[in-house]
Design an enzyme around this catalytic site. Structure first.
Site, PDB file in Angstrom:
ATOM      1  N   TYR A 171      36.113  42.042  34.721  1.00 16.47           N
ATOM      2  CA  TYR A 171      35.648  42.345  33.422  1.00 16.47           C
ATOM      3  C   TYR A 171      35.178  41.309  32.733  1.00 16.47           C
ATOM      4  O   TYR A 171      35.858  40.462  32.951  1.00 16.47           O
ATOM      5  CB  TYR A 171      37.349  43.418  33.122  1.00 16.47           C
ATOM      6  CG  TYR A 171      37.650  44.352  33.445  1.00 16.47           C
ATOM      7  CD1 TYR A 171      37.188  45.261  33.657  1.00 16.47           C
ATOM      8  CD2 TYR A 171      38.771  44.731  33.852  1.00 16.47           C
ATOM      9  CE1 TYR A 171      37.838  46.399  34.521  1.00 16.47           C
ATOM     10  CE2 TYR A 171      39.489  45.675  34.404  1.00 16.47           C
ATOM     11  CZ  TYR A 171      38.850  46.554  34.578  1.00 16.47           C
ATOM     12  OH  TYR A 171      39.865  47.331  35.042  1.00 16.47           O
ATOM     13  N   PHE A 196      40.448  45.675  38.433  1.00 17.96           N
ATOM     14  CA  PHE A 196      40.668  46.758  38.069  1.00 17.96           C
ATOM     15  C   PHE A 196      42.156  46.843  36.786  1.00 17.96           C
ATOM     16  O   PHE A 196      42.243  47.347  35.571  1.00 17.96           O
ATOM     17  CB  PHE A 196      41.684  48.180  38.469  1.00 17.96           C
ATOM     18  CG  PHE A 196      40.609  48.581  39.738  1.00 17.96           C
ATOM     19  CD1 PHE A 196      39.720  49.741  39.009  1.00 17.96           C
ATOM     20  CD2 PHE A 196      40.674  48.349  40.919  1.00 17.96           C
ATOM     21  CE1 PHE A 196      38.598  50.032  39.770  1.00 17.96           C
ATOM     22  CE2 PHE A 196      39.435  48.950  41.811  1.00 17.96           C
ATOM     23  CZ  PHE A 196      38.271  49.620  41.581  1.00 17.96           C
ATOM     24  N   HIS A 247      34.284  55.029  42.964  1.00 18.73           N
ATOM     25  CA  HIS A 247      34.288  54.275  42.969  1.00 18.73           C
ATOM     26  C   HIS A 247      35.346  55.641  41.503  1.00 18.73           C
ATOM     27  O   HIS A 247      34.225  56.131  40.974  1.00 18.73           O
ATOM     28  CB  HIS A 247      33.195  53.445  42.180  1.00 18.73           C
ATOM     29  CG  HIS A 247      33.745  52.102  41.479  1.00 18.73           C
ATOM     30  ND1 HIS A 247      34.418  52.138  39.878  1.00 18.73           N
ATOM     31  CD2 HIS A 247      34.287  51.441  42.038  1.00 18.73           C
ATOM     32  CE1 HIS A 247      34.861  51.147  39.833  1.00 18.73           C
ATOM     33  NE2 HIS A 247      34.972  50.527  40.817  1.00 18.73           N
ATOM     34  N   ASP A 281      33.680  42.992  40.269  1.00 13.35           N
ATOM     35  CA  ASP A 281      33.508  41.770  39.124  1.00 13.35           C
ATOM     36  C   ASP A 281      33.997  42.317  38.445  1.00 13.35           C
ATOM     37  O   ASP A 281      34.763  43.051  38.497  1.00 13.35           O
ATOM     38  CB  ASP A 281      31.774  41.976  39.000  1.00 13.35           C
ATOM     39  CG  ASP A 281      31.572  40.949  37.901  1.00 13.35           C
ATOM     40  OD1 ASP A 281      31.333  40.054  39.144  1.00 13.35           O
ATOM     41  OD2 ASP A 281      31.227  41.306  37.127  1.00 13.35           O
TER      42      ASP A 281
END
Length: 230
Positions: free
Chosen positions: A74, A85, A194, A72
């Protein structure tokens, strides 16, 4: 009357238009465009219009060597810019990316820059794809289940269907669910925990960058230069 959709909001980059034409012609995709347009009219939505397909823009279809799947975007101010990321320069490096940087140093001895912009990876063929491509400000997963997952599954399938092999990187249980989309007889898969603080203990020490480069070598492809410009 349907909400007008900004012309640039859902225009795919040229290299992806042909392979995804069938997908973007489906009714769900039109409904998705209307949903995002309505959300933008009523709320702040990230990333900004024009940056939703930054990952596809930065890494053309025929240049994808590695597909790294995030979940998803930020959801805090100025963070999301269309690549998983990654954040723009000048924005504080988020916790997950800090752990990625820690592991990059531990694995390959590459020190982190003072910023969180991963554009240099994208330019080398690392497709930084999120499963969901928009989010309402400060509300994680607020655009989940609206059609983005179907679209990004089609992106994953399109890379899988190419003649050229690639390395698919799935960090965390959500990403690992996409494994059935991959023909592992032709492509390589690197899986792990993760890098979020919740599972960092399992991520740190997993040496994913070495694994990716070894997988690329096994496929006859050159490694990624993981160094990021200061």
């Amino acid at each position: 009357m349907p909400s007008p959709v900004p012309v640039d909001e859902f225009a795919l980059p040229a290299s992806w238009q042909g392979v995804l034409a069938e997908e973007t012609a489906k009714p769900y995709f039109h409904q998705l465009t209307e949903f995002v347009a309505a959300q933008r009219a009523e709320h702040q939505v990230f990333p900004p219009a024009g940056e939703v397909f930054s990952a596809l823009e930065s890494t053309p279809y025929d240049k994808v060597k590695v597909l790294l799947l995030g979940q998803d975007p930020y959801h805090d101010d100025n963070q999301a810019h269309g690549m998983c990321f990654s954040v723009k320069r000048g924005v504080r490096v988020p916790p997950s990316l800090r752990n990625v940087y820690k592991e990059l140093d531990a694995d390959l001895g590459i020190q982190a820059p003072a910023h969180g912009n991963l554009q240099a990876w994208a330019d080398q063929g690392v497709l930084l794809l999120n499963a969901v491509l928009t989010v309402r400000a400060h509300e994680a997963n607020s655009h989940k289940g609206k059609g983005w997952e179907q679209f990004t599954d089609a992106v994953i399938r399109a890379v899988n269907d190419r003649e050229q092999p690639a390395v698919f990187v799935f960090w965390g249980n959500y990403a690992k669910k996409k494994l059935p989309l991959i023909d592992t007889t032709r492509h390589a898969v690197v899986q792990g925990a993760h890098p979020s603080p919740l599972s960092a203990k399992l991520f740190l020490g997993s040496r994913p960058f070495s694994q990716i480069d070894k997988s690329l070598a096994d496929l006859g492809l050159p490694p990624i230069d993981w160094r990021l410009p200061a």
